[in-house]
Design a protein around this motif. Structure first.
Motif, PDB file in Angstrom:
ATOM      1  N   HIS A  74       0.846  -1.182   0.000  1.00  0.00           N
ATOM      2  CA  HIS A  74       0.000   0.000   0.000  1.00  0.00           C
ATOM      3  C   HIS A  74       0.889   1.241   0.000  1.00  0.00           C
ATOM      4  CE1 HIS A  74      -3.599  -2.375   1.021  1.00  0.00           C
ATOM      5  NE2 HIS A  74      -2.785  -3.057   1.809  1.00  0.00           N
ATOM      6  N   LEU A  75       0.664   2.118  -0.977  1.00  0.00           N
ATOM      7  CA  LEU A  75       1.422   3.358  -1.053  1.00  0.00           C
ATOM      8  C   LEU A  75       0.452   4.519  -0.867  1.00  0.00           C
ATOM      9  CD1 LEU A  75       4.253   4.161  -3.583  1.00  0.00           C
ATOM     10  CD2 LEU A  75       2.695   5.912  -2.784  1.00  0.00           C
ATOM     11  N   ILE A  76       0.794   5.422   0.045  1.00  0.00           N
ATOM     12  CA  ILE A  76      -0.048   6.582   0.339  1.00  0.00           C
ATOM     13  C   ILE A  76       0.751   7.839   0.066  1.00  0.00           C
ATOM     14  CG2 ILE A  76      -1.355   7.811   2.109  1.00  0.00           C
ATOM     15  CD1 ILE A  76      -1.637   5.079   3.548  1.00  0.00           C
ATOM     16  N   ILE A  77       0.247   8.674  -0.835  1.00  0.00           N
ATOM     17  CA  ILE A  77       0.899   9.949  -1.151  1.00  0.00           C
ATOM     18  C   ILE A  77       0.216  11.038  -0.335  1.00  0.00           C
ATOM     19  CG2 ILE A  77       1.616  11.532  -2.970  1.00  0.00           C
ATOM     20  CD1 ILE A  77       1.046   9.320  -5.008  1.00  0.00           C
ATOM     21  N   GLY A  78       0.954  11.610   0.602  1.00  0.00           N
ATOM     22  CA  GLY A  78       0.385  12.627   1.481  1.00  0.00           C
ATOM     23  C   GLY A  78       0.348  12.141   2.917  1.00  0.00           C
ATOM     24  N   ARG A 118      -1.863  -1.197  -4.132  1.00  0.00           N
ATOM     25  CA  ARG A 118      -2.976  -0.278  -3.893  1.00  0.00           C
ATOM     26  C   ARG A 118      -2.388   1.101  -3.609  1.00  0.00           C
ATOM     27  NH1 ARG A 118      -5.191  -3.869  -5.802  1.00  0.00           N
ATOM     28  NH2 ARG A 118      -6.909  -5.174  -5.027  1.00  0.00           N
ATOM     29  N   LEU A 119      -3.037   2.129  -4.164  1.00  0.00           N
ATOM     30  CA  LEU A 119      -2.519   3.489  -4.042  1.00  0.00           C
ATOM     31  C   LEU A 119      -3.609   4.416  -3.513  1.00  0.00           C
ATOM     32  CD1 LEU A 119      -0.308   5.676  -4.677  1.00  0.00           C
ATOM     33  CD2 LEU A 119      -1.360   5.871  -6.949  1.00  0.00           C
ATOM     34  N   LEU A 120      -3.249   5.230  -2.535  1.00  0.00           N
ATOM     35  CA  LEU A 120      -4.144   6.289  -2.059  1.00  0.00           C
ATOM     36  C   LEU A 120      -3.476   7.640  -2.295  1.00  0.00           C
ATOM     37  CD1 LEU A 120      -6.665   7.338  -0.547  1.00  0.00           C
ATOM     38  CD2 LEU A 120      -5.324   7.184   1.565  1.00  0.00           C
ATOM     39  N   ILE A 121      -4.187   8.536  -2.973  1.00  0.00           N
ATOM     40  CA  ILE A 121      -3.701   9.898  -3.210  1.00  0.00           C
ATOM     41  C   ILE A 121      -4.388  10.804  -2.183  1.00  0.00           C
ATOM     42  CG2 ILE A 121      -3.440  11.757  -4.886  1.00  0.00           C
ATOM     43  CD1 ILE A 121      -3.938   9.602  -7.086  1.00  0.00           C
ATOM     44  N   LEU A 168      -9.727   4.408 -11.959  1.00  0.00           N
ATOM     45  CA  LEU A 168      -8.769   3.313 -12.155  1.00  0.00           C
ATOM     46  C   LEU A 168      -8.798   2.380 -10.951  1.00  0.00           C
ATOM     47  CD1 LEU A 168      -5.699   5.181 -13.706  1.00  0.00           C
ATOM     48  CD2 LEU A 168      -7.650   4.109 -14.859  1.00  0.00           C
ATOM     49  N   HIS A 169      -8.939   1.099 -11.232  1.00  0.00           N
ATOM     50  CA  HIS A 169      -9.044   0.095 -10.169  1.00  0.00           C
ATOM     51  C   HIS A 169      -7.803   0.113  -9.273  1.00  0.00           C
ATOM     52  CE1 HIS A 169     -10.169  -3.599  -8.138  1.00  0.00           C
ATOM     53  NE2 HIS A 169      -8.942  -4.060  -8.371  1.00  0.00           N
ATOM     54  N   GLY A 170      -8.055   0.084  -7.975  1.00  0.00           N
ATOM     55  CA  GLY A 170      -6.956  -0.003  -7.013  1.00  0.00           C
ATOM     56  C   GLY A 170      -6.317   1.326  -6.659  1.00  0.00           C
ATOM     57  N   ILE A 171      -6.810   2.418  -7.249  1.00  0.00           N
ATOM     58  CA  ILE A 171      -6.269   3.749  -6.957  1.00  0.00           C
ATOM     59  C   ILE A 171      -7.389   4.587  -6.341  1.00  0.00           C
ATOM     60  CG2 ILE A 171      -5.235   5.839  -7.900  1.00  0.00           C
ATOM     61  CD1 ILE A 171      -3.932   4.168 -10.042  1.00  0.00           C
ATOM     62  N   TYR A 172      -7.125   5.116  -5.157  1.00  0.00           N
ATOM     63  CA  TYR A 172      -8.121   5.829  -4.376  1.00  0.00           C
ATOM     64  C   TYR A 172      -7.644   7.256  -4.097  1.00  0.00           C
ATOM     65  CZ  TYR A 172      -9.983   1.138  -3.505  1.00  0.00           C
ATOM     66  OH  TYR A 172     -10.500  -0.129  -3.659  1.00  0.00           O
ATOM     67  N   ALA A 173      -8.570   8.101  -3.643  1.00  0.00           N
ATOM     68  CA  ALA A 173      -8.216   9.469  -3.232  1.00  0.00           C
ATOM     69  C   ALA A 173      -9.070   9.858  -2.042  1.00  0.00           C
ATOM     70  CB  ALA A 173      -8.416  10.461  -4.381  1.00  0.00           C
ATOM     71  N   ALA A 174      -8.529  10.742  -1.194  1.00  0.00           N
ATOM     72  CA  ALA A 174      -9.248  11.196  -0.002  1.00  0.00           C
ATOM     73  C   ALA A 174      -8.729  12.561   0.418  1.00  0.00           C
ATOM     74  CB  ALA A 174      -9.078  10.184   1.143  1.00  0.00           C
ATOM     75  N   GLY A 175      -9.591  13.313   1.090  1.00  0.00           N
ATOM     76  CA  GLY A 175      -9.186  14.609   1.632  1.00  0.00           C
ATOM     77  C   GLY A 175      -9.409  15.752   0.658  1.00  0.00           C
ATOM     78  N   ALA A 204      -9.330   3.272   3.035  1.00  0.00           N
ATOM     79  CA  ALA A 204      -8.435   2.260   3.605  1.00  0.00           C
ATOM     80  C   ALA A 204      -9.138   0.918   3.769  1.00  0.00           C
ATOM     81  CB  ALA A 204      -7.892   2.748   4.942  1.00  0.00           C
ATOM     82  N   LEU A 205     -10.400   0.949   4.203  1.00  0.00           N
ATOM     83  CA  LEU A 205     -11.138  -0.308   4.336  1.00  0.00           C
ATOM     84  C   LEU A 205     -11.267  -0.998   2.981  1.00  0.00           C
ATOM     85  CD1 LEU A 205     -13.999   0.670   6.827  1.00  0.00           C
ATOM     86  CD2 LEU A 205     -11.957  -0.695   7.302  1.00  0.00           C
ATOM     87  N   ASN A 206     -11.569  -0.233   1.955  1.00  0.00           N
ATOM     88  CA  ASN A 206     -11.697  -0.829   0.617  1.00  0.00           C
ATOM     89  C   ASN A 206     -10.354  -1.302   0.083  1.00  0.00           C
ATOM     90  OD1 ASN A 206     -14.597  -0.554  -0.051  1.00  0.00           O
ATOM     91  ND2 ASN A 206     -14.195   1.628   0.255  1.00  0.00           N
ATOM     92  N   MET A 207      -9.281  -0.623   0.427  1.00  0.00           N
ATOM     93  CA  MET A 207      -7.948  -1.045  -0.005  1.00  0.00           C
ATOM     94  C   MET A 207      -7.539  -2.376   0.618  1.00  0.00           C
ATOM     95  SD  MET A 207      -6.117   2.695   0.127  1.00  0.00           S
ATOM     96  CE  MET A 207      -4.438   2.204  -0.350  1.00  0.00           C
ATOM     97  N   THR A 208      -8.158  -2.725   1.747  1.00  0.00           N
ATOM     98  CA  THR A 208      -7.845  -3.995   2.405  1.00  0.00           C
ATOM     99  C   THR A 208      -8.908  -5.059   2.140  1.00  0.00           C
ATOM    100  OG1 THR A 208      -8.887  -3.192   4.460  1.00  0.00           O
ATOM    101  CG2 THR A 208      -6.502  -2.909   4.228  1.00  0.00           C
TER     102      THR A 208
END
Length: 421
Positions: free
Chosen positions: A3-7, A100-103, A273-280, A310-314
């Motif tokens: 899991h990679l989180i940018i920010g 999995r990536l969260l921006i 895009l599947h597996g790429i999320y964003a928040a904030g 995060a729940l969906n990423m897991t």
């Protein structure tokens, strides 16, 4: 799973911790673009006031917290995402893999395009670096010009006032907090601030900032002059800009991740895009109440979205259907609230009550017999009733006419009509 989180602001930190709790063996990398421990921007005004030290802004007070949770931290600015190869590249040339990536890159200040805006002594109030510079310059008695009187501007204004500076606020719109308050409410907030010793210029722009120097080239005692559109000149030791923010999405060009103002996400906080999320503050989600996509730049919303992502990423299923909006603001002790369609609707009716002497104001906007929006000042006892009436679109029937005659009968109207929900 990687899991990679940018920010590494509130959204990034909450997501990392949520992933760890639900995926004990997965790898987690948290990338921040400031060489600081993860901190809350919302705490910076309290730092300026002197209520807390720098450590008080840190999201987690234990310096070993992330190490103990096996959350790896890196500092760098991401320049490119390659969704096909599942790689992220930073400006220093580093490349990181992800499953999995969260921006969660947040937003950045929008500086006005005026000559001299990059002069020494001109700062936004967005980063820890900004806060340190402001603390150095905003000494008691210093002349300070604040550009912008929106939501963020009013929070910064309160922090600066607490430092006993000589403060002048310049707002280009015709009232304070123009994105939350109508003319009557904005005028009353201005009067309150002026009563507190702050000079406020509305319908006025800063057209240029000059740097004053002596003949030998050194800075003069009062190093800055703000030239206003009405011809006035304001000498200043410090100029602070609070003229809005924009989502940090520029680095996504060519990635295939869809953006409008922010990164478009569905109710699971996943992008196109599947597996790429964003928040904030960088995420733009659909809000059921307003019926449109929106960016909600408040920390509680960032936390909710991060937890959901995060729940969906897991591998779990979670959904976020609402985007919290900023609806209450405390300006130097004067509490104001703005709910729903406070600008009114075409063909709607409205009623306004104003008590300038006691700083109490109420405006109600109706669509037929439904209350659809309001502005209120100094009437905190009505806040929850206003919010519920508007949010649940309660039909008021004959109580609409009673409120048009006496808008303070809100609690009685709610009691009489809420049972029909």
């Amino acid at each position: 799973m990687k899991h990679l989180i940018i920010g590494n602001g509130p959204a990034g930190v909450i997501a990392a911790e949520t992933i760890r709790k639900n995926a004990p063996d997965d790898e987690i990398l948290l990338i921040g673009n400031e060489p600081e421990p993860p901190y809350s921007r919302m705490a910076l005004p309290y730092l300026l006031m002197g209520d807390i030290k720098e450590q008080g802004t840190h999201l987690r007070k234990n310096p070993e917290h992330f190490k103990e949770m096996r959350i790896e931290q890196r500092f760098g600015r991401v320049r490119r995402i390659d969704p096909q190869l599942h790689k992220v590249a930073t400006e220093d040339g580093s490349v990181f893999d992800f499953d999995r990536l969260l921006i969660a890159t947040g937003a950045s200040p929008v500086m006005p395009l005026i000559p001299g805006i990059d002069a020494p002594g001109v700062h936004s109030c967005w980063t820890m670096h900004d806060a340190r510079k402001i603390i150095q310059l905003a000494r008691p008695g210093a002349r300070v010009v604040l550009i912008g009187a929106g939501f963020i501007g009013c929070i910064v204004m309160e922090a600066l006032a607490a430092r006993s500076v000589r403060l002048t606020v310049v707002e280009k719109r015709d009232r304070m907090v123009p994105n939350m308050m109508g003319e009557g409410a904005g005028r009353m907030i201005k009067q309150w601030c002026e009563k507190k010793g702050i000079r406020v210029h509305t319908s006025t722009r800063v057209e240029a900032i000059d740097t004053v120097r002596r003949q030998d080239g050194s800075l003069a005692g009062t190093p800055l002059v703000a030239r206003l559109s009405d011809g006035r000149q304001l000498h200043a030791d410090l100029i602070v800009c609070a003229t809005g923010v924009k989502p940090n999405v520029g680095f996504l060009g060519g990635s295939g991740i869809k953006c409008s103002q922010g990164i478009l996400v569905d109710a699971s906080m996943q992008t196109n895009l599947h597996g790429i999320y964003a928040a904030g503050d960088c995420a733009e989600s659909f809000d059921n109440d307003s019926g449109r996509t929106m960016i909600s730049g408040v920390q509680p919303n960032a936390a909710d979205q991060a937890y959901c992502a995060a729940l969906n990423m897991t591998g779990q299923r979670a959904f976020q259907h609402e985007a919290r909006q900023i609806d209450v603001i405390d300006t130097l002790g004067l509490v104001s609230a703005s709910f729903g369609q406070w600008r009114g609707v075409s063909g709607g009716e409205w009623v306004e009550m104003s008590d300038d002497r006691n700083f109490r104001y109420l405006r109600l906007e109706f669509n037929k017999d439904v209350l659809v929006g309001s502005n209120a000042i100094g009437l905190t006892e009505h806040a929850s009733v206003l919010r519920d009436l508007i949010r649940h679109r309660i039909e008021l029937g004959e109580w609409k006419d009673r409120l048009l005659q006496n808008p303070t009968l809100l609690r009685e109207a709610y009691t009489a009509c809420a049972g029909h929900m």
